[in-house]
Structures are given as structure tokens and as C-alpha cells.
Write a protein that holds these residues in place. Structure first.
Motif, PDB file in Angstrom:
ATOM      1  N   GLY A   2       0.832  -1.203   0.000  1.00  0.00           N
ATOM      2  CA  GLY A   2       0.000   0.000   0.000  1.00  0.00           C
ATOM      3  C   GLY A   2       0.865   1.250   0.000  1.00  0.00           C
ATOM      4  O   GLY A   2       2.062   1.207  -0.305  1.00  0.00           O
ATOM      5  N   LEU A   3       0.280   2.380   0.384  1.00  0.00           N
ATOM      6  CA  LEU A   3       0.963   3.673   0.345  1.00  0.00           C
ATOM      7  C   LEU A   3       2.273   3.660   1.136  1.00  0.00           C
ATOM      8  O   LEU A   3       3.324   4.061   0.635  1.00  0.00           O
ATOM      9  CB  LEU A   3       0.022   4.762   0.881  1.00  0.00           C
ATOM     10  CG  LEU A   3       0.554   6.185   0.854  1.00  0.00           C
ATOM     11  CD1 LEU A   3       0.736   6.665  -0.576  1.00  0.00           C
ATOM     12  CD2 LEU A   3      -0.370   7.121   1.614  1.00  0.00           C
ATOM     13  N   ILE A   4       2.219   3.173   2.385  1.00  0.00           N
ATOM     14  CA  ILE A   4       3.417   3.169   3.237  1.00  0.00           C
ATOM     15  C   ILE A   4       4.444   2.152   2.736  1.00  0.00           C
ATOM     16  O   ILE A   4       5.639   2.439   2.682  1.00  0.00           O
ATOM     17  CB  ILE A   4       3.036   2.876   4.709  1.00  0.00           C
ATOM     18  CG1 ILE A   4       2.080   3.952   5.248  1.00  0.00           C
ATOM     19  CG2 ILE A   4       4.285   2.813   5.584  1.00  0.00           C
ATOM     20  CD1 ILE A   4       2.671   5.335   5.346  1.00  0.00           C
ATOM     21  N   GLY A   5       3.974   0.973   2.344  1.00  0.00           N
ATOM     22  CA  GLY A   5       4.878  -0.057   1.844  1.00  0.00           C
ATOM     23  C   GLY A   5       5.619   0.386   0.592  1.00  0.00           C
ATOM     24  O   GLY A   5       6.828   0.168   0.457  1.00  0.00           O
ATOM     25  N   ARG A   6       4.892   1.041  -0.321  1.00  0.00           N
ATOM     26  CA  ARG A   6       5.534   1.544  -1.545  1.00  0.00           C
ATOM     27  C   ARG A   6       6.581   2.596  -1.219  1.00  0.00           C
ATOM     28  O   ARG A   6       7.671   2.607  -1.787  1.00  0.00           O
ATOM     29  CB  ARG A   6       4.471   2.144  -2.486  1.00  0.00           C
ATOM     30  CG  ARG A   6       3.473   1.140  -3.021  1.00  0.00           C
ATOM     31  CD  ARG A   6       2.719   1.683  -4.223  1.00  0.00           C
ATOM     32  NE  ARG A   6       1.966   2.900  -3.941  1.00  0.00           N
ATOM     33  CZ  ARG A   6       0.677   2.953  -3.646  1.00  0.00           C
ATOM     34  NH1 ARG A   6      -0.030   1.834  -3.564  1.00  0.00           N
ATOM     35  NH2 ARG A   6       0.082   4.099  -3.433  1.00  0.00           N
ATOM     36  N   SER A   7       6.224   3.476  -0.292  1.00  0.00           N
ATOM     37  CA  SER A   7       7.147   4.552   0.086  1.00  0.00           C
ATOM     38  C   SER A   7       8.414   3.985   0.730  1.00  0.00           C
ATOM     39  O   SER A   7       9.529   4.408   0.421  1.00  0.00           O
ATOM     40  CB  SER A   7       6.444   5.528   1.034  1.00  0.00           C
ATOM     41  OG  SER A   7       7.058   6.796   1.005  1.00  0.00           O
TER      42      SER A   7
END
Length: 306
Positions: A2-7
Motif C-alpha cells: 500500500g501507500l506506506i509499503g511503496r514509500s
């Protein structure tokens, strides 16, 4: 993924590390890679891509996997980024506990779940830690490192060193506490902001301006304690001058707000007039926010090198 994992994947790749991005759905991973590629290419074009490697070189370091055992094979550091759900996170760490060795660090991105609730009972509890990023971690470098009571000191030091190596700004908590430190400070500000709007002292938009064009200007570079130090002849002198006034004001603070009722409607209306609650408007404003954070991060980096 998700957003945090991608970042996180982008941050680790920028630091030159091989990254395996795990998710249970292949489509999620495909979308994540497309999103990462797009972001990296845009940042490279505008000259704000992190790290010494090109976008293509960084992208080559990121692979995807739908099998957890294969994903963590050979890993030295595992960063969990599942939704903020205790049972889901415990399930993941229970699975990891069965398949990892004695040297890998098991780290969680949780923003509020205490390590003692996440990791107690795990065979590898000494290797467990919380590395709480600020959203989005690629643009905001702070990482709160929070140990479980049984976390080995070497786990803390290795995590701290890794975060420094990939360009983040790690801070260590000596023990776990509800909300960690960033959210405790954030909630203190939100709480008083809410009371001031609730009591009709100021409009929601003006309240936000007090922070963005006031306190936030200096807090982007120095914290509240250094502010005290510089606003007098040192902290001791500041306390001599202002302690009585601070206590006087602090004693007028009301109870913790309920965050419900008319004030929710009042704040929501003011913010919705500024940024309509529709995906297009919210996404555009988030993009603008991230561009501002990127510019500020670039400025801070330049100032440090000067």
C-alpha cells in the motif's frame, strides 16, 4: 504494498538496497510497481530523486512476491506495512516468527500499537522493533524507533544505523508509550486547536494559518525545546522568565475534546470549502503537499551541506 509499503520500498532502494515487496494479491503488486515507477521518473525529471542511483537502477532493485517465505528469504531487515489492525499484524508476525532466522530484524510501521501488544510471545521477540515513519516516509524523514521491553539493544542500534544509512532521521524512544512521541505532540496540538475552534476563539482556516505561517515555520528547522533555548538566554533563563505565564495559560486548557457534534460540522465545512471532499481535489492537494515537502527537504539538505 500500500501507500506506506511503496514509500518504504522507494526509500530502501534509494539507499542502494535490494527490496522484495510482498502482498497476497498479484494485482496489488503490479499496481504498486507502476506507481513506484511513475513517482521515481517524475522525481528524477524534477531533480528531487533520493540517492546516488538513477531511477532505472533503483527500480531494478525492487522485485515483487506473493509468497511470504520466498519474500523474506535472505532478508536482513523486514518492514511490515499492513493496515493498523492488531490481529492482522499479530498474524503476520506469528507467520514470520516461524520462518525467519536469528539475525533478521522484524520491524513494524505501526503508528499506535505498542510493541508489547504486537510482539509478546514471539520466539524472536529480541529481534522485534517498531520503526514508525511519518506519512509519507519518502518525503518526511523522521522514524520513531520503539523497542519491546525484551528487544535486544543490538536490534535498536542496527535499526538506527540502517535508517541513517538510507537517509532517514531516526529517533530512539527509551521505552514504549501510548502514541509514541510524534502523535502525542500532534494530538496535543490538535486537541487545543479543536478547543479554540469549538469555543469560537478563531475560525478553522485561521487556526491552520497560525501553524503553517507561524509555529510551523520555525518547527520545520528547530523543535520546541531549542525554540525555548533561543528565545531567551538559554532554557534556564526561559523558564525563569516565562514559567509562570506558561502555567497560567496551561491551567486554562479544557478537557480532552470528544471530536464530535457541531464542531466536526464547522471544521469540515470550512476545510471542504477550501478543499472539496472529492478524490480529484483531495489528490491534487496531497500532490501539492508532497511537492512542498520535497522542496523543503531539498532546502534542508542544501542548508546542512552549506
Amino acid at each position: 504494498s500500500g501507500l506506506i509499503g511503496r514509500s518504504w520500498a522507494m526509500v530502501f532502494a534509494a539507499g542502494g538496497f535490494k527490496v522484495k515487496l510482498y502482498d497476497i494479491a498479484q494485482q496489488q503488486l503490479t499496481s504498486a510497481l507502476e506507481n513506484i515507477r511513475k513517482q521515481m521518473k517524475e522525481m528524477e525529471k524534477s531533480g528531487v530523486l533520493k540517492g546516488a542511483l538513477s531511477a532505472e537502477q533503483q527500480l531494478a532493485l525492487i522485485s515483487v512476491c506473493t509468497d511470504l517465505k520466498a519474500a523474506v528469504e535472505g532478508a536482513t531487515f523486514i518492514q511490515e506495512c499492513t493496515p493498523e489492525n492488531l490481529e492482522l499484524k499479530k498474524k503476520i508476525f506469528d507467520q514470520l516468527d516461524l520462518i525467519v532466522g536469528d539475525s533478521v530484524i522484524l520491524s513494524s510501521s505501526t503508528s499506535c500499537l505498542l510493541p508489547s501488544k504486537l510482539f509478546t510471545g514471539l520466539k524472536h521477540v529480541k529481534q522485534c522493533i517498531v520503526s514508525h515513519p511519518v506519512n509519507p516516509p519518502y518525503f518526511v524523514p523522521l522514524v520513531e524507533i520503539v523497542p519491546h521491553p525484551e528487544t535486544d539493544p543490538s536490534t535498536i542500534e542496527r535499526t538506527y544505523a540502517l535508517m541513517k544509512k538510507i537517509g532517514q532521521s531516526p529517533v530512539k524512544l527509551n521505552r514504549e508509550i501510548e502514541g509514541f512521541v510524534l502523535n502525542r505532540l500532534q494530538y496535543a496540538v490538535i486537541s487545543e486547536a479543536w478547543r479554540l475552534v469549538d469555543e469560537g476563539v478563531m475560525s478553522p482556516t485561521d487556526l491552520d494559518l497560525v501553524m503553517s505561517d507561524g509555529l510551523g515555520m520555525r518547527y520545520a528547522f528547530i523543535g520546541p525545546l531549542e525554540t525555548m533555548h533561543l528565545n531567551a538566554e538559554g532554557v534556564s533563563n526561559y523558564c525563569e522568565r516565562y514559567a509562570e505565564g506558561m502555567r497560567l495559560v496551561l491551567n486554562t486548557f479544557g478537557p480532552v475534546p470528544e471530536f464530535s457534534g457541531e464542531t466536526v460540522q464547522k471544521v469540515n465545512q470550512a476545510l471542504s470549502e477550501k478543499i472539496p471532499v472529492v478524490p480529484k481535489a483531495l489528490d491534487a492537494r496531497r500532490k501539492w503537499r508532497d511537492e512542498c515537502l520535497t522542496g523543503l527537504a531539498k532546502l534542508k539538505t542544501q542548508m546542512k551541506s552549506d
